[in-house]
Enzyme design. Structure first.
Site, PDB file in Angstrom:
ATOM      1  N   GLU A 214       0.764  -1.287  -0.142  1.00 22.52           N
ATOM      2  CA  GLU A 214       0.036  -0.038   0.094  1.00 22.52           C
ATOM      3  C   GLU A 214       1.034   1.156  -0.049  1.00 22.52           C
ATOM      4  OE1 GLU A 214      -3.456   0.192  -0.038  1.00 22.52           O
ATOM      5  OE2 GLU A 214      -3.735  -2.122   0.029  1.00 22.52           O
ATOM      6  N   CYS A 248      -2.163   9.556   2.718  1.00 23.00           N
ATOM      7  CA  CYS A 248      -1.774   9.095   1.479  1.00 23.00           C
ATOM      8  C   CYS A 248      -2.796   9.554   0.324  1.00 23.00           C
ATOM      9  CB  CYS A 248      -1.647   7.462   1.723  1.00 23.00           C
ATOM     10  SG  CYS A 248      -3.160   6.782   2.321  1.00 23.00           S
TER      11      CYS A 248
HETATM   12  P1  NAD Z   1       8.090   4.518   5.145  1.00 26.63           P
HETATM   13  O1  NAD Z   1       8.181   3.673   3.808  1.00 26.63           O
HETATM   14  O2  NAD Z   1       9.197   5.240   5.501  1.00 26.63           O
HETATM   15  O3  NAD Z   1       7.937   3.647   6.527  1.00 26.63           O
HETATM   16  C1  NAD Z   1       6.819   2.637   6.587  1.00 26.63           C
HETATM   17  C2  NAD Z   1       7.458   1.545   7.473  1.00 26.63           C
HETATM   18  O4  NAD Z   1       8.451   0.774   7.071  1.00 26.63           O
HETATM   19  C3  NAD Z   1       7.774   1.986   8.896  1.00 26.63           C
HETATM   20  O5  NAD Z   1       7.364   0.950   9.925  1.00 26.63           O
HETATM   21  C4  NAD Z   1       9.425   1.848   8.897  1.00 26.63           C
HETATM   22  O6  NAD Z   1       9.983   1.477  10.296  1.00 26.63           O
HETATM   23  C5  NAD Z   1       9.557   0.758   7.823  1.00 26.63           C
HETATM   24  N1  NAD Z   1      10.979   0.925   7.254  1.00 26.63           N
HETATM   25  C6  NAD Z   1      11.435   2.023   6.909  1.00 26.63           C
HETATM   26  N2  NAD Z   1      12.652   2.038   6.269  1.00 26.63           N
HETATM   27  C7  NAD Z   1      12.680   0.794   6.175  1.00 26.63           C
HETATM   28  C8  NAD Z   1      13.636  -0.336   5.534  1.00 26.63           C
HETATM   29  N3  NAD Z   1      14.686   0.556   4.873  1.00 26.63           N
HETATM   30  N4  NAD Z   1      13.463  -1.493   5.643  1.00 26.63           N
HETATM   31  C9  NAD Z   1      12.685  -1.955   6.267  1.00 26.63           C
HETATM   32  N5  NAD Z   1      11.501  -1.378   6.866  1.00 26.63           N
HETATM   33  C10 NAD Z   1      11.644  -0.047   6.738  1.00 26.63           C
HETATM   34  O7  NAD Z   1       6.850   5.295   5.112  1.00 26.63           O
HETATM   35  P2  NAD Z   1       6.190   6.543   6.011  1.00 26.63           P
HETATM   36  O8  NAD Z   1       7.130   7.417   5.992  1.00 26.63           O
HETATM   37  O9  NAD Z   1       5.976   5.933   7.328  1.00 26.63           O
HETATM   38  O10 NAD Z   1       4.852   6.795   5.319  1.00 26.63           O
HETATM   39  C11 NAD Z   1       4.836   7.780   4.243  1.00 26.63           C
HETATM   40  C12 NAD Z   1       4.373   7.039   3.118  1.00 26.63           C
HETATM   41  O11 NAD Z   1       3.683   5.926   3.195  1.00 26.63           O
HETATM   42  C13 NAD Z   1       3.891   7.847   2.030  1.00 26.63           C
HETATM   43  O12 NAD Z   1       4.484   7.664   0.712  1.00 26.63           O
HETATM   44  C14 NAD Z   1       2.476   7.670   1.996  1.00 26.63           C
HETATM   45  O13 NAD Z   1       2.053   7.690   0.769  1.00 26.63           O
HETATM   46  C15 NAD Z   1       2.600   6.241   2.027  1.00 26.63           C
HETATM   47  N6  NAD Z   1       1.458   5.768   2.578  1.00 26.63           N
HETATM   48  C16 NAD Z   1       0.306   4.791   1.862  1.00 26.63           C
HETATM   49  C17 NAD Z   1      -0.772   4.536   2.451  1.00 26.63           C
HETATM   50  C18 NAD Z   1      -1.855   3.754   1.569  1.00 26.63           C
HETATM   51  O14 NAD Z   1      -2.664   3.172   2.315  1.00 26.63           O
HETATM   52  N7  NAD Z   1      -1.619   3.397   0.614  1.00 26.63           N
HETATM   53  C19 NAD Z   1      -1.273   4.956   3.722  1.00 26.63           C
HETATM   54  C20 NAD Z   1      -0.364   5.712   4.471  1.00 26.63           C
HETATM   55  C21 NAD Z   1       0.864   6.147   3.808  1.00 26.63           C
END
Ligand code: NAD
Length: 465
Positions: A214, A248
């Site tokens: 997602e 998002c």
């Molecule tokens: P992110 O991808 O930075 O982090 C998400 C999760 O991944 C966190 O739990 C984090 O600890 C983990 N993570 C981060 N880096 C990692 C790595 N290198 N290896 C493994 N795990 C890792 O996202 P964010 O900044 O928390 O959220 C923002 C993004 O999420 C935006 O792009 C937004 O559009 C998207 N988003 C999508 C939806 C949807 O339903 N499609 C909903 C909310 C947010």
């Protein structure tokens, strides 16, 4: 309930596999009891959740209920439908397979991992969990470390309601996430950004683990000349500036028919005044940016273009006013990356074809919004664009409809959830063919000599050639 701090990831997984092997989660009544337990835990912990969201994002109470605790509706929807979702479904057999019967049996995938982000940190951990429970899985949740207060609140809520050998929360940052990803899960459900999405998919590939991604992206909002401008402005401003734009599916940018642009900007200005008063920094209904890093990224985006509304910032509070900017180009960073903050660029178009072309030149968005009362033009945008979801004359609200699958397409993600789609995402649909012994057609068995003619007749039709 057992404390998780002393349990290693591997021990936790092996305990969950042992619990799964007991077969308890196969029983739909068990799943119903767990969904009820989850509902009770959310109800009992609502004040803690609201306080945690306030500490992390300065999230207004109303938005905490509307955008996060409302996930209770997902539980209720699952409770209403789970018995029918979990039933085997008979399907028809081709005549040459008769006598017999065929059914599709949904079965749990096994032990699943949910990794969630910080922007709706409660909802985006709990809503997938509903599908995972309904489908009979054991689950490990890894909430975002960036929304640390909510991560703690989720861990406490889950510990209060479930044994960790069934559902557990593992808190921590990237290293913890990567330690989990090194293990073999039966499904990984990830919500977050595209770059991390690629890391998740690569890690999952090592174990051939299926993933739901997602993701985010730039969701366009097209406003056509015949839209009801005051109402459109209200729905757009609400979808964009709720949670200070850290949503998002927030409208990322506006594409506005050129003849109504100035009227729409006037309507947006009076809407924002009405929503947040003269100084949104004083409004109890306006959130803050999650971290200094994200704050600085957003402030840097304001370098290009001309600020039409808002633009005030305060680093101590990580406050950025609801801001509308014009005069940006597609090459500017604000139009290159997902904004994920309270900055709304406005771009004009002269024909709907031009607006559609602008959308289609870019990666497929998570959501697309179109404001117009003209049914033909609505149908045109629906037909000629592709996006995870779409609202006509509305923003964001589609994700509150449990009967609509929620997910992206192309760069905005793969797979979907909510309602039955969530159940299906966390289920394997096992195909089962049953045959009796009383009738046998020996034609399929060797020796094949003399049987090819009849086989051809079966394949191409008994009446042909
Ligand atoms: P992110 O991808 O930075 O982090 C998400 C999760 O991944 C966190 O739990 C984090 O600890 C983990 N993570 C981060 N880096 C990692 C790595 N290198 N290896 C493994 N795990 C890792 O996202 P964010 O900044 O928390 O959220 C923002 C993004 O999420 C935006 O792009 C937004 O559009 C998207 N988003 C999508 C939806 C949807 O339903 N499609 C909903 C909310 C947010």
């Amino acid at each position: 309930m057992a404390q998780l701090t002393t349990i290693s990831t591997q021990d936790l997984l092996s305990k969950q596999r042992q619990f799964l092997a007991t077969g308890q989660t196969q029983d739909v009544s068990f799943r119903i009891r767990q969904l009820r337990r989850l509902r009770q835990a959310v109800t009992a912990n609502q004040e803690k959740i609201v306080a945690a969201l306030k500490a992390d994002l300065h999230k207004p109470i109303f938005e905490s209920y509307l955008g996060e605790i409302l996930s209770v509706h997902e539980i209720d929807y699952a409770l209403r439908h789970i018995r029918s979702w979990a039933k085997s479904k008979p399907v028809s057999l081709p005549w040459e397979q008769l006598p017999g019967s065929a059914q599709i049996y949904p079965e749990p995938l096994g032990v699943v991992l949910i990794i969630s982000p910080w922007n709706y940190p409660f909802q985006l951990a709990i809503a997938p969990l509903v599908g995972a429970i309904a489908a009979g899985n054991c689950t490990i949740i890894k909430p975002s470390e960036i929304s640390s207060h909510t991560s703690r609140a989720i861990a406490q809520l889950i510990e209060s309601a479930f044994e960790p050998d069934y559902i557990a929360v593992v808190e921590g940052g990237v290293e913890v996430s990567q330690a989990l990803l090194a293990e073999r899960f039966d499904h990984i459900f990830f919500t977050g950004g595209n770059q991390v999405g690629k890391i998740i998919m690569a890690a999952a590939a090592q174990h051939l683990t299926p993933v739901t991604l997602e993701l985010g992206g730039k969701s366009p909002c097209i406003v056509d000349a015949d839209a009801a401008l005051d109402k459109a402005a209200r729905r757009i401003a609400w979808g964009k500036f709720m949670n200070a734009g850290q949503t998002c599916v927030a409208p990322d940018y506006l594409l506005v028919e050129q003849t109504i642009k100035s009227d729409l900007l006037i309507a947006l200005k009076s809407t924002l005044q009405h929503f947040y008063g003269d100084d949104p920094a004083q409004s109890p209904d306006y959130a803050r940016i999650i971290s200094d890093k994200h704050y600085q990224r957003l402030v840097d985006l304001l370098d290009k273009g001309e600020i039409t509304l808002g633009g005030q910032t305060n680093p101590e509070e990580r406050y950025i006013a609801p801001t509308v900017i014009e005069g940006v180009s597609w090459a500017d960073p604000v139009m290159q990356e997902e904004i994920f903050g309270p900055i709304l660029p406005v771009i004009e178009y002269s024909s709907l074809d031009q607006a559609i072309a602008m959308v289609n030149q870019r990666p497929k968005p998570l959501a697309l919004y179109f404001f117009s009362e003209n049914k033909e033009r609505q149908a045109k945008v629906l037909r000629e664009t592709s996006s995870g979801g779409m609202c006509i004359n509305e923003t964001v609200m589609h994700l509150g409809v449990s009967s609509l699958p929620f997910g992206g397409v192309g760069d905005s993600g793969m797979g979907a959830y909510h309602g039955k789609t969530g159940f299906d995402t966390f289920s394997h649909h096992k195909s089962v063919l049953r045959k009796p012994f009383w009738l046998e057609f020996p034609i399929r068995y060797p020796p094949y000599q003399g049987k090819l003619g009849l086989l051809k007749k079966i394949i191409f039709g008994l009446t042909e050639g």
